[in-house]
Design an enzyme around this catalytic site. Sequence first.
Site, short mmCIF file in Angstrom:
data_model
loop_
_atom_site.label_atom_id
_atom_site.label_comp_id
_atom_site.label_asym_id
_atom_site.label_seq_id
_atom_site.Cartn_x
_atom_site.Cartn_y
_atom_site.Cartn_z
N GLU A 147 -5.44 -8.50 0.70
CA GLU A 147 -6.10 -8.15 1.96
C GLU A 147 -7.56 -7.84 1.69
O GLU A 147 -7.90 -7.24 0.66
CB GLU A 147 -5.48 -6.89 2.61
CG GLU A 147 -4.14 -7.07 3.24
CD GLU A 147 -3.63 -5.79 3.90
OE1 GLU A 147 -4.45 -4.94 4.30
OE2 GLU A 147 -2.41 -5.66 4.00
N GLU A 206 0.80 -1.23 0.00
CA GLU A 206 0.00 0.00 0.00
C GLU A 206 0.83 1.29 0.00
O GLU A 206 0.79 2.07 0.97
CB GLU A 206 -0.96 0.01 1.19
CG GLU A 206 -2.00 -1.08 1.11
CD GLU A 206 -2.96 -1.08 2.29
OE1 GLU A 206 -2.79 -0.30 3.24
OE2 GLU A 206 -3.91 -1.87 2.25
#
Length: 461
Positions: free
Chosen positions: A358, A165
């Site tokens: 995720e 991320e």
Amino acid sequence: MPMRFPEGFEWGVAAAAYQIEGAADADGRGPSIWDTFAQTPQRVFHGHTGARACDHFHRFAEDADLIAGLGARAYRLSVSWPRVLPEGTGKVNEAGLGFYDRLVDALLARGVTPWITLFHWDMPQAVFDRGGWLNRASADWFAEFAAVMADRLGDRVKHWFTINEPQVFLGLGHAGGEHAPGMRYALPEVLRACHHVLLAHGRAVSAIRAQGKQARVGWAPHGSIRYPLTVEPADVEAARRATLGIPAGDDWYFNTSWYADPALLGYYPEEGIVRFGSLLPTGFEDDYAAIHQPLDFFGVNIYQGHPTRADEAGNAVEQPRPPGYPHTMFHWPVEPEVLYWGPKFLHERYRLPIYITENGCAAMDWVHADGAVHDAPRVDYLCRHLLALRRAIADGADVRGYFHWSILDNFEWAEGYRMRFGLVYVDYATLERIPKDSYRWYQQVIRTNGACLPENPAPLR
Ligand code: IFM
């Protein structure tokens, strides 16, 4: 005939070093920017830190049992850079490396494949003190770390993610100040840090590949998904363009293409080049070749999105959610459609197999009077998202695996321990682990390869 996921679909769970390991001072680990940030008053909810977290460092064998007991074939873990290289570069901390040796061996012995993320935000403080991502040399420092890890674990670990991320640690950590290192840099600095992160990604891919031909390498960006509220072609096209475009305003860094286009296509998107113009780092094009390294898969973390429709001009306009619409404890709306449209849009553009690295639900779970943890909202969240993912695959999206976030409750960054994401409840006072209802439910999903999912779920409301 109940619908299953494709044969060989990778069912997994995920976690990250700083969020679960604890043992912040054990065996020569150096401080990370998250240690510093969490120790600074007013930064993290109630002053919580990851100093002890779930004490996974000492309890990894029990946690490996929990992962194996779930039936998961894959575990996405991250390596603490300062545990391995306390100064960020130079002297390797043998004791720190030894922990990952033991962890990897424990997983393999239980039939669980480790998928390693190299950077899940816990930069060594020493690296930040030398300029962090603003220093171009950070790309080489990160590649050095990648080489150390691939050299040490490459005989047993075949699956690697470079960074997790970038949108979040750059956006919240370097522009918004809510995450470590708590900076609020001006736009040119944020763009420079971002460029160095991309360079670091490329150099790390090369470093991993240099260690072994069998390595399969990807990354795990955040997925900012705009999804259409109808299947009208105009709505779908508007949502696709918005998902792959760069949003206006200060939150521009929550997008995909600014990061993924250089890494996977070899250049920044024109839209951003025009918008940022002279604020971009000088000579950025010269780094395209180093950034653009072949990847084997596209990992993406998707939790929520933005429901949109096209306006008269074909632009995606976010639609309001009805009053009382379901939200998780993070105030994130529950929008399973993101696991239908997200993989579809990303696969169309980047043409790589997708892994959902995720996806999960923040909640306030507790031990009920009967001694169990009944986390019905998480079960429903998971159920609806997996149904959407199964539909995406049936409609042609090339999705190869799903990693639930998270195996354990853990340190949720600036939120501390205020909310829980685990399939397993952690009592932070005693460190006891208690599998929740969702653990048993996901176990069934894995065992049946998705065939136990309901065929006709009630509409979400
Ligand atoms: O806990 C985080 C994780 O570290 C990165 N992705 C989102 C999760 C939930 O906020």
